[in-house]
Design an enzyme around this catalytic site. Structure first.
Site, PDB file in Angstrom:
ATOM      1  CD  GLU A  97      -2.394  -1.046   2.753  1.00 27.25           C
ATOM      2  OE1 GLU A  97      -2.028  -0.597   3.717  1.00 27.25           O
ATOM      3  OE2 GLU A  97      -3.715  -1.519   2.951  1.00 27.25           O
ATOM      4  N   PRO A  98       1.774   1.478  -1.091  1.00 28.45           N
ATOM      5  CG  PRO A  98       2.635   1.527  -3.104  1.00 28.45           C
ATOM      6  CD  PRO A  98       1.649   0.930  -2.290  1.00 28.45           C
ATOM      7  N   GLY A  99       1.848   4.981  -0.784  1.00 28.06           N
ATOM      8  CA  GLY A  99       1.442   6.442  -0.797  1.00 28.06           C
ATOM      9  C   GLY A  99       2.440   7.170  -1.164  1.00 28.06           C
ATOM     10  CB  CYS A 123      -0.877  34.735  13.559  1.00 24.43           C
ATOM     11  SG  CYS A 123      -1.446  36.096  12.278  1.00 24.43           S
ATOM     12  CD  GLU A 124       1.326  28.506  15.289  1.00 25.83           C
ATOM     13  OE1 GLU A 124       1.885  27.660  15.872  1.00 25.83           O
ATOM     14  OE2 GLU A 124      -0.148  28.550  15.242  1.00 25.83           O
ATOM     15  CE1 TYR A 156       4.129  13.425  11.607  1.00 25.10           C
ATOM     16  CE2 TYR A 156       4.229  14.504   9.180  1.00 25.10           C
ATOM     17  CZ  TYR A 156       3.609  13.846  10.173  1.00 25.10           C
ATOM     18  OH  TYR A 156       2.273  13.671  10.017  1.00 25.10           O
TER      19      TYR A 156
END
Ligand code: LLP
Length: 424
Positions: A281-283, A352-353, A325
């Site tokens: 099931e590669p994405g 806004c951060e 990540y």
């Protein structure tokens, strides 16, 4: 400092005589002028080539595209046309696949907490497989069977107790996981017994997925060995070994190709005596490096003896991976693809951060200026699909390019779109 490694760009990226970037024959500056920025641009032939490589490696009906990596109707149709089946992880992903014209019989439903409505929709539509994740889900399938006699074909998701070397948020194969039936504590075997005796499901196989963005092929071989040990005596028709193949994002990273991944997995399974159909099931490996995001530089702020900030017109709402990540990305200027990148700057978005960072230490040419287009490669997976409307920023459009033509497949959101569910 060096120019951007051309190997990270989509297959059909070329450099024009004036040093500027073309994608599948389309000038990136023209694409930006036509569709605005930010914009996700996918090289369609690159997508198709990765689909074909996967089908060549594993066989037809043995590759299930993980739509969570990038899904829109054009992508669902492209993957299906190239002979892939589709992994959908929610009722919403299933709805998009079906709206694209993909037959339900080509879809597999995933999820660690599928609602009864999602299970009903999948059973009703007649999906190929439901991957059952828990005893509670087996209870829900019993309820559905009592309600309308459904007996879907199911796989059981097994947690093999194999740790993949990847970020902890995207590692899933270890015992301490919200996903699946643990092999080590006997839950997997109890689930097999229950499913085999149940009138509510047809048990056709087993599934595992050890994690995502895995670079070390031996982790996959290890999972295959553990799964084979469990699966061979059960002699079920299907064994799905998940996705997870990593891709290089930045200079110096190397990952196995889809072909190498296929060889490792299929050789391991053959040596282990697996007689089931082995699917994957590669994405990410299908879509990540097919795309790049094109932004426009809006501000350049030099703080002497501190750092330089370069802000673009997108950010964490079109690519949350650096923030989530700590993922690295390269960036460069499409007007000067091979230019030395002799400046280090923090590439930030317009949210806004302070955490809204796209690249903590971006290498860029020293003459990068306000108004320049800026390209970020390898944004084809988990960028558009994990996008948000934070700060009510509208999501960027998606453009497919091929043979000198550009096709808008997802339009830019409008302010009206932002209020479409707001009843006032
Ligand atoms: N199959 C299952 C059951 C999965 O959970 C996943 C990914 C895949 C296949 C596809 O994995 P891939 O080949 O794309 O690695 N948002 C994270 C990735 C999360 C992956 C979740 N599951 C990221 O941006 O890195």
């Amino acid at each position: 400092m060096t120019a951007v490694p051309l190997g990270l760009l989509p297959d059909n990226a070329t450099v024009a005589d004036d040093g500027s970037l073309l994608l599948a024959g389309c000038r990136v500056a023209d694409l930006a002028a036509e569709f605005g920025t930010p914009v996700f641009v996918y090289d369609e032939a690159h997508l198709r080539a990765r689909c074909r490589e996967a089908v060549d490696a594993f066989g037809r009906d043995r590759v299930i595209y993980a739509t969570k990596a990038f899904l829109c109707k054009a992508m669902a149709r492209l993957a299906y046309d190239e002979g892939l089946l589709l992994d959908v992880a929610s009722g919403g992903e299933l709805a998009v696949a079906l709206a694209a014209g993909v037959p339900p019989g080509a879809c597999t439903l995933h999820g660690n907490n599928k609602s009864i409505a999602e299970l009903r929709a999948a059973a009703d539509a007649g999906v190929r497989h439901i991957v059952v994740d828990s005893f509670d889900e087996l209870d829900r399938l019993d309820e559905l069977h009592a309600e309308f006699g459904s007996t879907p074909n199911v796989l059981l998701r097994v947690t093999p107790g194999v740790s993949a070397h990847t970020h902890e948020f995207i590692a899933t194969g270890q015992d301490d996981s919200k996903f699946g039936f643990n092999l080590g504590n006997g839950d997997a075997l109890r689930a097999v017994d229950r499913a085999r005796r149940s009138a509510a499901v047809e048990l056709v196989g087993l599934h595992c997925h050890i994690g995502s963005n895995v670079f070390d092929a031996s982790s996959f071989a290890k999972a295959a060995a553990v799964m084979a040990d469990f699966a061979v005596p059960l002699d079920l028709p299907e064994l799905v070994l998940g996705g997870g193949l990593g891709v290089p994002y930045v200079e110096g990273e190397e990952a196995p190709t889809i072909t190498q991944w296929g060889n490792v997995l299929l050789d391991a399974c053959a040596a282990l005596g697996v007689r089931s159909n082995v699917s994957v099931e590669p994405g990410r490996a299908i879509v990540a490096s097919a795309a790049m995001t094109i932004y426009t530089v809006g501000t350049v702020k030099h703080i002497p003896d501190v750092r330089t900030y370069i802000a673009v017109d997108g950010g964490m709402s079109d690519n949350p991976r650096p923030v989530l990540y700590g993922s690295g990305y390269e960036s460069f200027l499409p007007r000067a693809v091979t230019a030395e990148r002799d400046m280090t700057a923090r590439l930030v978005g317009k949210h806004c951060e302070s955490g809204d960072v796209l690249s903590f230490a971006a290498k860029l040419p020293g003459d990068t200026a306000v108004g320049d287009l800026l390209a970020m490669p390898v944004t084809g997976a988990y960028g558009h699909s994990m996008g948000s409307n934070y700060n009510k920023i509208t999501r960027p459009p998606v453009v497919f390019v091929g043979d000198g033509d550009a096709r808008l497949v997802v339009r830019r959101e409008t302010h009206d779109d932002l209020m479409i569910t707001d009843l006032g």
